[in-house]
Design a protein around this motif. Structure first.
Motif, PDB file in Angstrom:
ATOM      1  N   ARG A   1     -12.934  13.178 -11.707  1.00 17.85           N
ATOM      2  CA  ARG A   1     -12.082  13.523 -12.839  1.00 17.85           C
ATOM      3  C   ARG A   1     -10.666  13.834 -12.354  1.00 17.85           C
ATOM      4  O   ARG A   1      -9.683  13.441 -12.982  1.00 17.85           O
ATOM      5  N   ARG A   2     -10.570  14.540 -11.234  1.00 17.56           N
ATOM      6  CA  ARG A   2      -9.259  14.884 -10.697  1.00 17.56           C
ATOM      7  C   ARG A   2      -8.454  13.622 -10.361  1.00 17.56           C
ATOM      8  O   ARG A   2      -7.274  13.529 -10.658  1.00 17.56           O
ATOM      9  N   GLU A   3      -9.110  12.647  -9.743  1.00 16.47           N
ATOM     10  CA  GLU A   3      -8.430  11.407  -9.385  1.00 16.47           C
ATOM     11  C   GLU A   3      -7.940  10.665 -10.622  1.00 16.47           C
ATOM     12  O   GLU A   3      -6.810  10.177 -10.665  1.00 16.47           O
TER      13      GLU A   3
ATOM     14  N   MET B   1       0.833  -1.203   0.000  1.00 16.92           N
ATOM     15  CA  MET B   1       0.000   0.000   0.000  1.00 16.92           C
ATOM     16  C   MET B   1       0.865   1.248   0.000  1.00 16.92           C
ATOM     17  O   MET B   1       1.954   1.252   0.547  1.00 16.92           O
ATOM     18  N   LYS B   2       0.332   2.300  -0.595  1.00 13.97           N
ATOM     19  CA  LYS B   2       0.970   3.602  -0.531  1.00 13.97           C
ATOM     20  C   LYS B   2       0.173   4.467   0.451  1.00 13.97           C
ATOM     21  O   LYS B   2      -1.018   4.702   0.245  1.00 13.97           O
ATOM     22  N   VAL B   3       0.836   4.912   1.530  1.00  7.68           N
ATOM     23  CA  VAL B   3       0.161   5.595   2.624  1.00  7.68           C
ATOM     24  C   VAL B   3       0.696   7.008   2.781  1.00  7.68           C
ATOM     25  O   VAL B   3       1.912   7.230   2.751  1.00  7.68           O
ATOM     26  N   CYS B   4      -0.209   7.967   2.960  1.00  6.94           N
ATOM     27  CA  CYS B   4       0.175   9.327   3.313  1.00  6.94           C
ATOM     28  C   CYS B   4       0.007   9.481   4.821  1.00  6.94           C
ATOM     29  O   CYS B   4      -1.112   9.396   5.342  1.00  6.94           O
ATOM     30  N   LEU B   5       1.113   9.673   5.519  1.00  9.43           N
ATOM     31  CA  LEU B   5       1.110   9.859   6.967  1.00  9.43           C
ATOM     32  C   LEU B   5       1.175  11.354   7.265  1.00  9.43           C
ATOM     33  O   LEU B   5       2.137  12.025   6.874  1.00  9.43           O
ATOM     34  N   ILE B   6       0.149  11.870   7.950  1.00  9.94           N
ATOM     35  CA  ILE B   6       0.079  13.294   8.287  1.00  9.94           C
ATOM     36  C   ILE B   6       0.154  13.408   9.803  1.00  9.94           C
ATOM     37  O   ILE B   6      -0.829  13.223  10.503  1.00  9.94           O
ATOM     38  N   GLU B   7       1.344  13.696  10.310  1.00 12.92           N
ATOM     39  CA  GLU B   7       1.606  13.711  11.750  1.00 12.92           C
ATOM     40  C   GLU B   7       2.734  14.691  12.026  1.00 12.92           C
ATOM     41  O   GLU B   7       3.814  14.584  11.442  1.00 12.92           O
ATOM     42  N   ASP B   8       2.507  15.667  12.931  1.00 18.32           N
ATOM     43  CA  ASP B   8       3.515  16.685  13.169  1.00 18.32           C
ATOM     44  C   ASP B   8       4.506  16.318  14.265  1.00 18.32           C
ATOM     45  O   ASP B   8       5.580  16.901  14.356  1.00 18.32           O
TER      46      ASP B   8
ATOM     47  N   GLU C   1      -0.995  12.907  -5.768  1.00 14.77           N
ATOM     48  CA  GLU C   1      -0.588  11.508  -5.788  1.00 14.77           C
ATOM     49  C   GLU C   1      -1.776  10.604  -5.484  1.00 14.77           C
ATOM     50  O   GLU C   1      -2.750  11.018  -4.866  1.00 14.77           O
ATOM     51  N   ARG C   2      -1.642   9.351  -5.907  1.00 12.90           N
ATOM     52  CA  ARG C   2      -2.678   8.358  -5.634  1.00 12.90           C
ATOM     53  C   ARG C   2      -2.261   7.539  -4.415  1.00 12.90           C
ATOM     54  O   ARG C   2      -1.269   6.817  -4.457  1.00 12.90           O
ATOM     55  N   PHE C   3      -2.983   7.671  -3.316  1.00  8.27           N
ATOM     56  CA  PHE C   3      -2.697   6.921  -2.099  1.00  8.27           C
ATOM     57  C   PHE C   3      -3.782   5.878  -1.866  1.00  8.27           C
ATOM     58  O   PHE C   3      -4.941   6.070  -2.237  1.00  8.27           O
TER      59      PHE C   3
ATOM     60  N   VAL D   1     -10.169   8.633  -0.942  1.00  5.33           N
ATOM     61  CA  VAL D   1      -9.136   7.825  -0.286  1.00  5.33           C
ATOM     62  C   VAL D   1      -9.557   7.518   1.157  1.00  5.33           C
ATOM     63  O   VAL D   1     -10.055   8.384   1.870  1.00  5.33           O
ATOM     64  N   PRO D   2      -9.386   6.276   1.616  1.00  7.37           N
ATOM     65  CA  PRO D   2      -9.719   5.941   3.005  1.00  7.37           C
ATOM     66  C   PRO D   2      -8.865   6.745   3.988  1.00  7.37           C
ATOM     67  O   PRO D   2      -7.656   6.866   3.808  1.00  7.37           O
ATOM     68  N   ILE D   3      -9.491   7.288   5.036  1.00  5.31           N
ATOM     69  CA  ILE D   3      -8.798   8.097   6.036  1.00  5.31           C
ATOM     70  C   ILE D   3      -8.973   7.478   7.418  1.00  5.31           C
ATOM     71  O   ILE D   3     -10.101   7.282   7.873  1.00  5.31           O
TER      72      ILE D   3
END
Length: 218
Positions: A174-176, A1-8, A43-45, A73-75
């Motif tokens: 369309r954007r995706e 899987m390609k994951v976007c991790l958003i954590e400060d 990007e496609r996550f 995208v699942p969050i």
């Protein structure tokens, strides 16, 4: 899987990035709302791990904006906010699941797999063959057949069909689709490629959702 991790939080971010990579996932780690918007738009996550308290804004506002733009995208929200009101707000604004800190990494990975399975019907099983009635696409071999007969597609048409078959029953905006198959083209190009794709695979597979995008229904 390609994951976007958003954590400060640096310490937690490093730990989560390492855990995800050890589990075989590709990770893009960002710490600010502005950077997260850029990456998720471009990007496609397969999934997003989202902290709610970010230095330049609210994770809830970020999620609201992404959902308003049509992002599907699942969050999975990861946060220290544990009240029922916070949980309900997160889910109502588009979160697929909500995990309260501190948590076990094993539980985070399991919940991540679960939201992806619910979203795609497949999760990270590694399957490369995708079917829609008598249409079959093999991601590894880069082939498409209909009722056993080969269908010749351009690379762009193949990318569009792959996205639609992978996320069957989900409307892809369309954007995706442009981000996945036509990252450097303008809007009308998508319509041309989609028309060619439909002509080659036949009628009845891809439905237009006017003003939003396209969907392949099971």
């Amino acid at each position: 899987m390609k994951v976007c991790l958003i954590e400060d939080d640096l310490e937690l971010g490093r730990a989560l990035q390492s855990a995800l990579q050890d589990a075989g996932h590709q990770v893009v780690w960002v710490r600010r709302v502005a950077d997260a918007l850029h990456w998720v738009r471009e990007e496609r996550f397969d999934a997003v791990l989202l902290d709610l308290g970010l230095p330049d804004g609210s994770g809830l506002d970020l999620m609201r904006k992404l959902r308003a733009e049509g992002a599907t995208v699942p969050i999975l929200v990861i946060t220290a906010r544990e009240s029922l009101e916070d949980r309900l707000s997160g889910l109502d604004l588009g979160a697929d699941d909500y995990l309260v800190k501190p948590f076990a990494v094993s539980e985070m990975l399991a919940r991540l797999r679960a939201v992806v399975r619910r979203s795609t019907g497949r999760g990270d099983s590694g399957e490369t063959a995708w079917k829609a009635r008598d249409l079959q696409l093999d991601d590894k071999m880069m082939t498409v057949t209909r009722a056993g007969a080969p269908v010749a597609l351009s690379p762009t048409e193949f990318a569009l069909l792959h996205a639609l078959m992978r996320y069957q029953d989900r409307v892809l905006t369309r954007r995706e689709l442009e981000a996945r198959a036509l990252p450097h083209s303008d809007g009308p190009a998508l319509d041309v490629h989609m028309s060619n794709l439909r002509r080659k695979i036949g009628d009845g597979y891809i439905r237009t959702v006017r003003g939003v995008g396209y969907v392949m229904e099971r």
